[in-house]
Scaffold this active site. Structure first.
Site: not given
Ligand code: PMH
Length: 384
Positions: A39, A135, A164, A220, A266, A312-314
């Protein structure tokens, strides 16, 4: 191959991704597979390249947060299972089904709404249990039962169940243990009611590295796949030798001698203490190098030199120890000579976590993918 016209780039070592996936695979019991969590554009590393490398190295499936992210991977020709971890609008469920993308669910009304849409393909679902993250997910056996009752539509296929962990990376494991216990209470009730096989997955990087034997069918794996420790606690346990994949570099585009007592950037927050060599580097807060990083070191010629004045920005300015020619490499994250600036050093300075640092480097910085010391792919703004 795509090209780019600026001297600032992120380098992603795909060999490191491969090493990290293989190491976790060797470490986990044979029964436990891996979702590569890609993600947020692969935590800033680039989702498509990381996904392909992870799948070729032993991961069986991918996890993302948004349906948009899953569709991007499908568009890139990736046919592996993809699970969307976040909430998706019920009206978009048919689109997910059409692309064979698995969705997360945890609300009765969500299922009721999905069932009202017309779609032919089977929609594959994973039920989320909230065992203490607070969550998303069902929290009680009653809520879970209500969801199972709503799964009476032949187009809906329950493939998995997951939760999770909120604090598997911490020293104190009381909350982790409470979550494991709640998971088992829900699981017992679930097994009494549901007689079909499902895939169970609970662990993130921290849990999979600390408790590999507790990891059910899949983990995961996010931050660890990128070679970064989930926390200092987990790093100090030295469970798996991870290799960081991410580095950030630029080049000097201007070098000048500035008289003592002159100000830089700046707000004139920095004043030269003597006649100083000042270098200008084309990286700024629009690239994700936030203003809070004023004062942190960069590596030039294998030596540490500080960013002076406001970012700065860039662009930003660096105090050099001597003259260097235009085009000299500047490393913000990664190795140069015998020294290294780790993502964790930047995170500590910015008062945040390593996850946020790689995610914050913006779309404007090209991602250059390296495998066996050769550039194999470049992604930059025009290819998004
Ligand atoms: N599964 C879920 C549902 C997650 O949200 C995340 C990471 C992972 C697995 C993977 O976790 P890891 O990178 O610690 O292995 N999610 C997030 C989050 O929502 N903010 O920081 C990490």
């Amino acid at each position: 191959m795509e090209t780019y016209y600026r001297d600032t780039w992120v380098e992603i070592q795909l060999d490191a991704i491969k090493h990290n996936i293989q190491s976790l695979n060797d470490y986990l019991p044979d029964k436990t597979g891996i979702y590569a969590v890609v993600k947020a554009n692969g935590y800033g590393h680039g989702d498509i390249q990381v996904a392909k490398t992870a799948l070729a190295s032993g991961a069986q499936a991918l996890a993302v947060s948004l349906l948009d992210e899953a569709l991007k991977l499908r568009k890139a020709g990736i046919s592996a299972p993809i699970l969307v971890l976040g909430w998706v609008r019920p009206c978009d469920a048919p689109l997910a089904a059409a692309h064979n993308i698995m969705l997360t669910f945890f609300q009765e009304e969500w299922l009721q709404q999905v069932k009202q849409y017309k779609f032919k393909e089977r929609l594959t679902l994973h039920m989320k249990w909230d065992t203490g993250m607070g969550r998303i997910g069902v929290r009680t056996i009653e809520e879970m039962d209500a969801l199972l009752t709503e799964l009476d539509d032949p187009r809906l296929h329950l493939q998995g169940v997951f939760t999770h962990f909120a604090s598997a990376d911490e020293c104190n494991l009381a909350h982790y243990t409470k979550q494991v216990e709640r998971f088992h209470v829900l699981l017992q009730a679930f097994c009494r009611r549901w007689k079909y096989p499902v895939e169970l997955h609970t662990g993130n990087s921290a849990a999979s590295m600390r408790f590999p034997e507790q990891m059910h069918h899949k983990v995961r794996f996010g931050i660890g796949m990128y070679g970064l420790p989930p926390s200092d606690v987990v790093k100090d346990l030295q469970l798996i030798q991870l290799q960081p994949a991410f580095s950030l570099h630029s080049k000097l585009i201007h070098v000048k001698k500035v008289e003592k007592g002159e100000s830089i950037s700046y707000g004139a927050t920095y004043t030269t203490e003597e006649n100083e060599w000042i270098g200008t580097v084309p990286l700024g807060y629009a690239d994700g190098w936030m203003r809070k990083l004023q004062g942190i070191d960069v590596l030039i010629n294998g030596k540490r030199m500080p960013i002076v004045g406001r970012i700065c920005m860039d662009q930003l300015m660096v105090k050099l120890d001597q003259f260097y020619p235009i085009g000299t490499k500047v490393t913000f994250i990664g190795k140069q000579g015998d020294d290294i600036i780790k993502v964790e050093e930047i995170a500590r300075y910015a008062d945040t976590i390593n996850y946020e640092i790689t995610c914050m480097i913006s779309y404007r910085v090209p991602r250059v993918y390296v495998e066996n010391d050769a550039v194999v792919q470049v992604d930059h703004v025009t290819s998004y």
